[in-house]
Design a protein around this motif. Structure first.
Motif, PDB file in Angstrom:
ATOM      1  N   PRO A  98       0.817  -1.223   0.000  1.00 58.86           N
ATOM      2  CA  PRO A  98       0.000   0.000   0.000  1.00 58.86           C
ATOM      3  C   PRO A  98       0.847   1.269   0.000  1.00 58.86           C
ATOM      4  CG  PRO A  98       0.102  -0.908   2.211  1.00 58.86           C
ATOM      5  CD  PRO A  98       0.821  -1.889   1.325  1.00 58.86           C
ATOM      6  N   PHE A  99       2.119   1.124  -0.316  1.00 61.94           N
ATOM      7  CA  PHE A  99       3.040   2.252  -0.403  1.00 61.94           C
ATOM      8  C   PHE A  99       4.142   1.847  -1.387  1.00 61.94           C
ATOM      9  CE2 PHE A  99       3.699  -0.220   3.512  1.00 61.94           C
ATOM     10  CZ  PHE A  99       4.879  -0.868   3.182  1.00 61.94           C
ATOM     11  N   LEU A 111      14.484   3.002   3.192  1.00 64.63           N
ATOM     12  CA  LEU A 111      14.492   3.011   4.658  1.00 64.63           C
ATOM     13  C   LEU A 111      15.260   1.816   5.215  1.00 64.63           C
ATOM     14  CD1 LEU A 111      10.764   4.035   5.308  1.00 64.63           C
ATOM     15  CD2 LEU A 111      12.796   5.494   5.471  1.00 64.63           C
ATOM     16  N   ILE A 112      15.136   0.674   4.552  1.00 70.43           N
ATOM     17  CA  ILE A 112      15.856  -0.520   5.002  1.00 70.43           C
ATOM     18  C   ILE A 112      17.358  -0.338   4.811  1.00 70.43           C
ATOM     19  CG2 ILE A 112      16.264  -2.963   4.465  1.00 70.43           C
ATOM     20  CD1 ILE A 112      13.247  -3.194   3.893  1.00 70.43           C
ATOM     21  N   ALA A 170       7.038   2.898   9.601  1.00 64.56           N
ATOM     22  CA  ALA A 170       5.588   3.073   9.478  1.00 64.56           C
ATOM     23  C   ALA A 170       5.217   4.551   9.470  1.00 64.56           C
ATOM     24  CB  ALA A 170       4.875   2.344  10.612  1.00 64.56           C
ATOM     25  N   ASP A 171       5.879   5.346  10.322  1.00 64.16           N
ATOM     26  CA  ASP A 171       5.616   6.779  10.359  1.00 64.16           C
ATOM     27  C   ASP A 171       6.010   7.440   9.045  1.00 64.16           C
ATOM     28  OD1 ASP A 171       4.559   6.822  12.893  1.00 64.16           O
ATOM     29  OD2 ASP A 171       6.485   7.233  13.877  1.00 64.16           O
ATOM     30  N   ARG A 172       7.204   7.122   8.549  1.00 61.84           N
ATOM     31  CA  ARG A 172       7.696   7.782   7.340  1.00 61.84           C
ATOM     32  C   ARG A 172       6.893   7.393   6.112  1.00 61.84           C
ATOM     33  NH1 ARG A 172      14.269   8.335   7.206  1.00 61.84           N
ATOM     34  NH2 ARG A 172      14.644   8.757   9.418  1.00 61.84           N
ATOM     35  N   LEU A 173       6.379   6.165   6.117  1.00 60.07           N
ATOM     36  CA  LEU A 173       5.574   5.717   4.976  1.00 60.07           C
ATOM     37  C   LEU A 173       4.113   6.130   5.118  1.00 60.07           C
ATOM     38  CD1 LEU A 173       7.094   2.144   4.663  1.00 60.07           C
ATOM     39  CD2 LEU A 173       7.383   4.019   3.021  1.00 60.07           C
ATOM     40  N   ASP A 174       3.780   6.788   6.241  1.00 63.93           N
ATOM     41  CA  ASP A 174       2.429   7.282   6.509  1.00 63.93           C
ATOM     42  C   ASP A 174       1.411   6.150   6.511  1.00 63.93           C
ATOM     43  OD1 ASP A 174       0.662   9.285   7.191  1.00 63.93           O
ATOM     44  OD2 ASP A 174       0.116   9.731   5.119  1.00 63.93           O
ATOM     45  N   VAL A 175       1.813   4.999   7.034  1.00 62.08           N
ATOM     46  CA  VAL A 175       0.906   3.857   7.083  1.00 62.08           C
ATOM     47  C   VAL A 175      -0.098   4.002   8.218  1.00 62.08           C
ATOM     48  CG1 VAL A 175       0.776   1.349   7.336  1.00 62.08           C
ATOM     49  CG2 VAL A 175       2.696   2.386   6.144  1.00 62.08           C
ATOM     50  N   ARG A 176       0.307   4.709   9.291  1.00 63.12           N
ATOM     51  CA  ARG A 176      -0.563   4.825  10.456  1.00 63.12           C
ATOM     52  C   ARG A 176      -1.641   5.883  10.285  1.00 63.12           C
ATOM     53  NH1 ARG A 176       4.118   4.911  15.143  1.00 63.12           N
ATOM     54  NH2 ARG A 176       4.703   2.721  15.018  1.00 63.12           N
ATOM     55  N   GLY A 177      -1.438   6.814   9.399  1.00 63.02           N
ATOM     56  CA  GLY A 177      -2.359   7.941   9.314  1.00 63.02           C
ATOM     57  C   GLY A 177      -1.799   9.115  10.078  1.00 63.02           C
ATOM     58  N   ALA A 221      -0.175  -1.172  11.561  1.00 63.67           N
ATOM     59  CA  ALA A 221       0.686  -0.498  10.592  1.00 63.67           C
ATOM     60  C   ALA A 221       2.096  -1.079  10.636  1.00 63.67           C
ATOM     61  CB  ALA A 221       0.717   1.004  10.874  1.00 63.67           C
ATOM     62  N   GLU A 222       2.609  -1.295  11.837  1.00 61.07           N
ATOM     63  CA  GLU A 222       3.951  -1.870  11.959  1.00 61.07           C
ATOM     64  C   GLU A 222       3.993  -3.295  11.415  1.00 61.07           C
ATOM     65  OE1 GLU A 222       6.026  -1.507  15.646  1.00 61.07           O
ATOM     66  OE2 GLU A 222       5.242   0.507  16.033  1.00 61.07           O
ATOM     67  N   ALA A 223       2.911  -4.056  11.651  1.00 60.26           N
ATOM     68  CA  ALA A 223       2.849  -5.425  11.131  1.00 60.26           C
ATOM     69  C   ALA A 223       2.863  -5.415   9.606  1.00 60.26           C
ATOM     70  CB  ALA A 223       1.607  -6.132  11.653  1.00 60.26           C
ATOM     71  N   THR A 224       2.155  -4.453   9.018  1.00 62.65           N
ATOM     72  CA  THR A 224       2.130  -4.333   7.555  1.00 62.65           C
ATOM     73  C   THR A 224       3.512  -3.999   7.018  1.00 62.65           C
ATOM     74  OG1 THR A 224      -0.186  -3.608   7.546  1.00 62.65           O
ATOM     75  CG2 THR A 224       1.141  -3.047   5.621  1.00 62.65           C
ATOM     76  N   VAL A 225       4.164  -3.031   7.651  1.00 58.06           N
ATOM     77  CA  VAL A 225       5.501  -2.636   7.210  1.00 58.06           C
ATOM     78  C   VAL A 225       6.490  -3.775   7.411  1.00 58.06           C
ATOM     79  CG1 VAL A 225       7.420  -1.055   7.619  1.00 58.06           C
ATOM     80  CG2 VAL A 225       5.080  -0.181   7.571  1.00 58.06           C
TER      81      VAL A 225
END
Length: 220
Positions: free
Chosen positions: A112-113, A121-122, A132-139, A157-161
């Motif tokens: 989703p990103f 990032l890796i 998760a914050d930088r990819l704006d997965v949390r909102g 969000a962290e689980a997704t990332v």
């Protein structure tokens, strides 16, 4: 031997004076056709898995026999659910096993990103929660909120990332190895499928090309 083949053979012998070479080449082609039985392929797959286990830290917890079943299931286009049933595990474990073995599907990369952003990032060794914050997965508000609901969103969000990080890491390991293991798996299982006639749709075009090569060699 038909007339055209006979003429080509005579021309080769006349030109090189090496009739025995032609006979040797004919025998070698026959040997290659019978080189890998399904049983041999299974054994060599397990040998490759053992080599990978020596080189990498496997995370799935599956033994080599189960991992071999993961490999054959992957190349037979089985779903993770089908493979999980076969090895008595859950789908999350099968995904980890595939990542251990560099067996990543195109659908695994449907993040989703942008995966390129995650790769960067890796490479920079950014911690998982910060990814998760930088990819704006949390909102926009989830990271600052302390409510139980928002904490759950942050965990998801962290689980997704983390999931897509495993995909990226598996691709990176495979690239560093020049895709050697996945190429060898594919070569072995394609050979076995040719003799067993159990090839899935993913192998169909490769089999058609092989058939064309066989027909060309026969004509020559």
């Amino acid at each position: 031997m038909d007339e055209q083949t006979e003429e080509l053979r005579d021309l080769f012998v006349e030109t090189t004076g090496e009739e025995s070479v032609t006979e040797g080449q004919t025998a070698e082609r026959g040997d290659l056709a019978d080189a890998t039985t399904p049983e041999d392929a299974d054994e060599r797959v397990r040998e490759l898995i053992a080599r990978m286990r020596e080189r990498y830290a496997f995370e799935s917890g599956l033994d080599d026999e189960a991992l071999g079943r993961v490999v054959t299931g992957f190349y037979a286009d089985e779903s993770d659910a089908e493979i999980a049933d076969a090895v008595d595990a859950d789908e999350a474990t099968v995904f980890l096993a595939r990542a251990d073995l560099h067996l990543i599907r195109d659908s695994d990369r449907d993040a989703p990103f942008p995966l390129d952003d995650l790769r960067a990032l890796i490479v920079d060794d950014v911690p998982m929660d910060e990814r998760a914050d930088r990819l704006d997965v949390r909102g926009s508000d989830a990271s600052a909120s302390q409510t139980e609901a928002d904490a759950s969103v942050a965990a998801d969000a962290e689980a997704t990332v983390e999931h897509y990080s495993q995909v990226v890491e598996a691709d990176r390991r495979s690239t560093r190895a020049n895709d050697r293991f996945t190429d060898e798996f594919a070569d072995l299982l394609t050979d076995a499928d040719l003799r067993e006639s159990h090839t899935g749709d993913a192998h169909q075009s490769g089999l058609e090309e092989a058939a064309e090569d066989i027909e060309t060699n026969t004509q020559l």
